[in-house]
Scaffold this motif. Structure first.
Motif, PDB file in Angstrom:
ATOM      1  N   GLY A   7     -48.249  22.855   0.302  1.00 55.13           N
ATOM      2  CA  GLY A   7     -47.904  21.495  -0.274  1.00 55.13           C
ATOM      3  C   GLY A   7     -48.060  20.623   1.149  1.00 55.13           C
ATOM      4  O   GLY A   7     -46.993  20.145   1.589  1.00 55.13           O
ATOM      5  N   ASN A  10     -48.060  13.702   1.447  1.00 56.78           N
ATOM      6  CA  ASN A  10     -47.160  12.455   2.480  1.00 56.78           C
ATOM      7  C   ASN A  10     -46.400  13.249   3.526  1.00 56.78           C
ATOM      8  O   ASN A  10     -46.297  12.787   4.417  1.00 56.78           O
ATOM      9  N   GLY A  12     -45.401  16.812   3.537  1.00 55.87           N
ATOM     10  CA  GLY A  12     -45.635  18.042   3.866  1.00 55.87           C
ATOM     11  C   GLY A  12     -46.416  18.164   5.216  1.00 55.87           C
ATOM     12  O   GLY A  12     -46.354  18.797   6.314  1.00 55.87           O
ATOM     13  N   VAL A  31     -53.209  22.812  -3.160  1.00 56.55           N
ATOM     14  CA  VAL A  31     -54.114  22.838  -4.184  1.00 56.55           C
ATOM     15  C   VAL A  31     -55.278  21.680  -4.080  1.00 56.55           C
ATOM     16  O   VAL A  31     -56.370  21.849  -4.259  1.00 56.55           O
ATOM     17  N   ALA A  32     -55.005  20.491  -3.323  1.00 60.87           N
ATOM     18  CA  ALA A  32     -55.721  19.231  -3.282  1.00 60.87           C
ATOM     19  C   ALA A  32     -56.547  19.480  -2.146  1.00 60.87           C
ATOM     20  O   ALA A  32     -57.499  18.750  -1.925  1.00 60.87           O
ATOM     21  N   ILE A  45     -53.508  30.612  -1.737  1.00 57.62           N
ATOM     22  CA  ILE A  45     -51.947  30.462  -1.732  1.00 57.62           C
ATOM     23  C   ILE A  45     -51.417  31.871  -1.054  1.00 57.62           C
ATOM     24  O   ILE A  45     -50.474  31.819  -0.250  1.00 57.62           O
ATOM     25  N   MET A  58     -43.323  22.079   0.062  1.00 61.06           N
ATOM     26  CA  MET A  58     -43.047  20.805   0.079  1.00 61.06           C
ATOM     27  C   MET A  58     -43.774  20.180  -1.116  1.00 61.06           C
ATOM     28  O   MET A  58     -45.022  19.432  -0.778  1.00 61.06           O
ATOM     29  N   LEU A  59     -43.181  20.142  -2.487  1.00 65.10           N
ATOM     30  CA  LEU A  59     -43.998  19.973  -3.682  1.00 65.10           C
ATOM     31  C   LEU A  59     -43.499  18.904  -4.480  1.00 65.10           C
ATOM     32  O   LEU A  59     -42.316  18.488  -4.301  1.00 65.10           O
ATOM     33  N   PRO A  60     -44.183  18.616  -5.531  1.00 64.70           N
ATOM     34  CA  PRO A  60     -43.635  17.551  -6.215  1.00 64.70           C
ATOM     35  C   PRO A  60     -42.494  17.725  -6.912  1.00 64.70           C
ATOM     36  O   PRO A  60     -41.703  16.586  -7.092  1.00 64.70           O
ATOM     37  N   ILE A  64     -43.316  22.871 -10.682  1.00 64.48           N
ATOM     38  CA  ILE A  64     -44.385  23.393  -9.366  1.00 64.48           C
ATOM     39  C   ILE A  64     -43.584  24.178  -8.562  1.00 64.48           C
ATOM     40  O   ILE A  64     -44.433  25.312  -8.241  1.00 64.48           O
ATOM     41  N   SER A  86     -38.703  20.203  -1.105  1.00 65.62           N
ATOM     42  CA  SER A  86     -39.038  19.584  -2.100  1.00 65.62           C
ATOM     43  C   SER A  86     -37.709  18.746  -2.430  1.00 65.62           C
ATOM     44  O   SER A  86     -36.825  19.541  -2.523  1.00 65.62           O
ATOM     45  N   THR A  87     -37.679  17.686  -3.215  1.00 64.07           N
ATOM     46  CA  THR A  87     -36.639  17.217  -3.992  1.00 64.07           C
ATOM     47  C   THR A  87     -36.840  17.736  -5.429  1.00 64.07           C
ATOM     48  O   THR A  87     -37.810  17.378  -6.168  1.00 64.07           O
ATOM     49  N   VAL A 112     -34.996  16.498   2.038  1.00 64.05           N
ATOM     50  CA  VAL A 112     -34.728  15.828   3.192  1.00 64.05           C
ATOM     51  C   VAL A 112     -34.670  14.395   2.708  1.00 64.05           C
ATOM     52  O   VAL A 112     -35.081  14.011   1.783  1.00 64.05           O
ATOM     53  N   GLY A 115     -37.881   9.802   4.684  1.00 68.39           N
ATOM     54  CA  GLY A 115     -39.443   9.145   3.997  1.00 68.39           C
ATOM     55  C   GLY A 115     -40.392   9.470   5.086  1.00 68.39           C
ATOM     56  O   GLY A 115     -40.213  10.592   6.062  1.00 68.39           O
ATOM     57  N   LEU A 234     -40.376   7.018  -6.911  1.00 69.26           N
ATOM     58  CA  LEU A 234     -39.539   8.255  -6.272  1.00 69.26           C
ATOM     59  C   LEU A 234     -38.248   8.052  -6.789  1.00 69.26           C
ATOM     60  O   LEU A 234     -37.442   9.076  -6.862  1.00 69.26           O
ATOM     61  N   LYS A 237     -37.536   9.114 -10.083  1.00 70.27           N
ATOM     62  CA  LYS A 237     -37.599  10.752 -10.162  1.00 70.27           C
ATOM     63  C   LYS A 237     -36.013  11.304  -9.759  1.00 70.27           C
ATOM     64  O   LYS A 237     -35.664  12.012 -10.654  1.00 70.27           O
TER      65      LYS A 237
HETATM   66  P1  NAD Z   1     -47.094  14.209  -2.399  1.00 69.17           P
HETATM   67  O1  NAD Z   1     -47.407  14.145  -3.996  1.00 69.17           O
HETATM   68  O2  NAD Z   1     -47.833  13.458  -1.206  1.00 69.17           O
HETATM   69  O3  NAD Z   1     -47.253  15.900  -1.785  1.00 69.17           O
HETATM   70  C1  NAD Z   1     -47.112  17.095  -2.593  1.00 69.17           C
HETATM   71  C2  NAD Z   1     -48.297  17.879  -2.430  1.00 69.17           C
HETATM   72  O4  NAD Z   1     -48.041  19.120  -3.109  1.00 69.17           O
HETATM   73  C3  NAD Z   1     -49.776  17.387  -2.702  1.00 69.17           C
HETATM   74  O5  NAD Z   1     -50.445  17.213  -1.863  1.00 69.17           O
HETATM   75  C4  NAD Z   1     -50.246  18.243  -4.012  1.00 69.17           C
HETATM   76  O6  NAD Z   1     -51.538  18.479  -4.093  1.00 69.17           O
HETATM   77  C5  NAD Z   1     -49.516  19.627  -3.609  1.00 69.17           C
HETATM   78  N1  NAD Z   1     -49.183  20.645  -4.747  1.00 69.17           N
HETATM   79  C6  NAD Z   1     -48.997  20.405  -5.983  1.00 69.17           C
HETATM   80  N2  NAD Z   1     -48.989  21.483  -6.546  1.00 69.17           N
HETATM   81  C7  NAD Z   1     -49.356  22.495  -5.679  1.00 69.17           C
HETATM   82  C8  NAD Z   1     -49.416  23.992  -5.660  1.00 69.17           C
HETATM   83  N3  NAD Z   1     -49.295  24.396  -6.874  1.00 69.17           N
HETATM   84  N4  NAD Z   1     -49.657  24.757  -4.435  1.00 69.17           N
HETATM   85  C9  NAD Z   1     -49.963  23.711  -3.374  1.00 69.17           C
HETATM   86  N5  NAD Z   1     -49.694  22.538  -3.303  1.00 69.17           N
HETATM   87  C10 NAD Z   1     -49.432  21.947  -4.409  1.00 69.17           C
HETATM   88  O7  NAD Z   1     -45.595  14.186  -2.377  1.00 69.17           O
HETATM   89  P2  NAD Z   1     -44.695  13.706  -1.085  1.00 69.17           P
HETATM   90  O8  NAD Z   1     -44.225  12.264  -0.956  1.00 69.17           O
HETATM   91  O9  NAD Z   1     -45.104  14.539   0.130  1.00 69.17           O
HETATM   92  O10 NAD Z   1     -43.235  14.487  -1.582  1.00 69.17           O
HETATM   93  C11 NAD Z   1     -43.092  15.814  -1.441  1.00 69.17           C
HETATM   94  C12 NAD Z   1     -41.553  16.246  -1.859  1.00 69.17           C
HETATM   95  O11 NAD Z   1     -40.634  15.284  -1.012  1.00 69.17           O
HETATM   96  C13 NAD Z   1     -41.294  15.446  -3.262  1.00 69.17           C
HETATM   97  O12 NAD Z   1     -40.322  16.551  -3.940  1.00 69.17           O
HETATM   98  C14 NAD Z   1     -40.765  14.135  -3.181  1.00 69.17           C
HETATM   99  O13 NAD Z   1     -39.434  13.717  -4.178  1.00 69.17           O
HETATM  100  C15 NAD Z   1     -39.832  14.632  -1.592  1.00 69.17           C
HETATM  101  N6  NAD Z   1     -39.409  13.564  -0.867  1.00 69.17           N
HETATM  102  C16 NAD Z   1     -40.461  12.594  -0.657  1.00 69.17           C
HETATM  103  C17 NAD Z   1     -40.081  11.531   0.067  1.00 69.17           C
HETATM  104  C18 NAD Z   1     -41.133  10.384   0.512  1.00 69.17           C
HETATM  105  O14 NAD Z   1     -40.858   9.235   0.987  1.00 69.17           O
HETATM  106  N7  NAD Z   1     -42.558  10.349   0.068  1.00 69.17           N
HETATM  107  C19 NAD Z   1     -38.916  11.330   0.720  1.00 69.17           C
HETATM  108  C20 NAD Z   1     -38.042  12.390   0.582  1.00 69.17           C
HETATM  109  C21 NAD Z   1     -38.187  13.434  -0.195  1.00 69.17           C
END
Ligand code: NAD
Length: 290
Positions: A7, A10, A12, A31-32, A45, A58-60, A64, A86-87, A112, A115, A234, A237
């Motif tokens: 993952g 943004n 990870g 995956v992307a 994987i 670090m997944l959505p 997932i 992940s959250t 975490v 951000g 977010l 969510k």
């Molecule tokens: P993001 O959507 O940028 O990244 C998630 C990544 O996971 C994507 O690149 C996606 O392609 C990948 N992914 C999805 N399914 C997959 C799979 N099956 N195998 C491998 N990779 C896969 O999201 P983000 O902003 O990096 O956030 C990740 C997590 O962190 C979330 O749970 C979010 O709630 C949490 N979070 C985010 C923030 C923030 O400010 N962005 C802050 C704290 C917590």
């Protein structure tokens, strides 16, 4: 350590890059097809899970995470550590930890706060759930990716801490924004409002550190046309996760429920998607009593 990182979004990608920069042998998979600086690219994987000392995800979301866990747990070596940052919902965190432990792995849920800025700067806060042994194995990595890690308790405790914190944050941001909108209508200058509240009993992180009024208080997304920062979707969510947990645990959380419904309308019907969660202020300013 040999670390698999699954993952690379943004959050990870910069977290994985910081581990590589600190000298760990990191193999990343997404995956992307996204990559992280300094990390080897896994073609599948499987290659990010096999023979690793630690695998970090670090997944959505929870579904997932569960899907990924089913694929990687059987491939991981006995005694290796599965750290999910992940959250996700508390139930998914506990289910994944249970499966990992049944397979002879160590497991930590470690969402975490901090951000994207915290992820790139290595200044995240980790709130962790799992055994003392699992936390001890993960702690040196938290030190690289963050500035603080709190061991909150058994599996799921990290996610519980995260959603309780963000429920408070959502509610206090709304309270701060509606109070600014009321102050406007009462003819009170925003700077005066800040000067008083930030040093009085209404103060909070939303007011003092992340003031939703442009030009007032320290620099925040409000000063950058409400570009996130922490996007409203977010926050939506996380409020969904806290209400889901409250329902499952039979906890009465009316403020969390109201914050959820306000952010839901904001994101889905009022142009809030893609804006910072503090853009609730212009939303309130534009409205009167209904
Ligand atoms: P993001 O959507 O940028 O990244 C998630 C990544 O996971 C994507 O690149 C996606 O392609 C990948 N992914 C999805 N399914 C997959 C799979 N099956 N195998 C491998 N990779 C896969 O999201 P983000 O902003 O990096 O956030 C990740 C997590 O962190 C979330 O749970 C979010 O709630 C949490 N979070 C985010 C923030 C923030 O400010 N962005 C802050 C704290 C917590």
């Amino acid at each position: 350590m040999k670390i698999g990182f699954i993952g690379l979004g943004n959050m990870g990608a910069p977290m994985a890059a910081n581990l590589a920069k600190a000298g760990h042998e990191v193999t990343g998979f997404d995956v992307a097809g996204t990559t992280a600086e300094g990390a080897a690219v896994a073609e599948s994987i499987d290659a990010a899970a096999k023979d690793m000392d630690v695998v970090i995800t670090m997944l959505p979301n929870g579904p997932i995470l569960r899907d990924v866990a089913v694929q990687i747990i059987p491939l991981m070596s006995g005694g290796a550590c599965f750290i999910d940052c992940s959250t996700v919902d508390v139930d998914s965190a506990r289910a994944v930890a249970e499966d990992a432990e049944a397979a002879g792995l160590l497991a930590v849920d470690a969402p975490v706060s901090g951000g994207i800025g915290g992820a790139s700067g290595g200044t995240l806060t980790f709130m962790a759930g799992g055994s003392a042994q699992a936390f001890a194995k993960a702690a040196p990595l938290f030190e690289i990716m963050g500035q603080k890690a709190v061991h909150c308790g058994a599996a799921g405790a990290g996610q519980a801490a995260k959603i309780c914190n963000n429920m408070i944050l959502g509610a206090t941001m709304i309270a701060t924004c509606e109070a600014f909108a009321l102050a406007d209508k009462l003819g009170l200058e925003r700077q005066k409002m800040f000067d008083v509240v930030s040093t009085s009993s209404g103060y909070s992180w939303s007011m003092n550190a992340y003031c939703p009024a442009p030009g007032v208080g320290p620099q925040s997304p409000a000063d950058n046309d409400y570009k996130p920062g922490f996007a409203a979707e977010l926050m939506l969510k996380d409020l969904g996760l806290s209400q889901q947990a409250a329902e499952a645990a039979d906890a009465d959380t009316p403020m969390g429920q109201l914050a959820l419904s306000l952010y839901k309308s904001f994101v889905e019907d009022e142009g809030g998607k893609g804006r910072d969660f503090s853009a609730m202020l212009p939303r309130f300013v534009a409205r009167g009593r209904e």
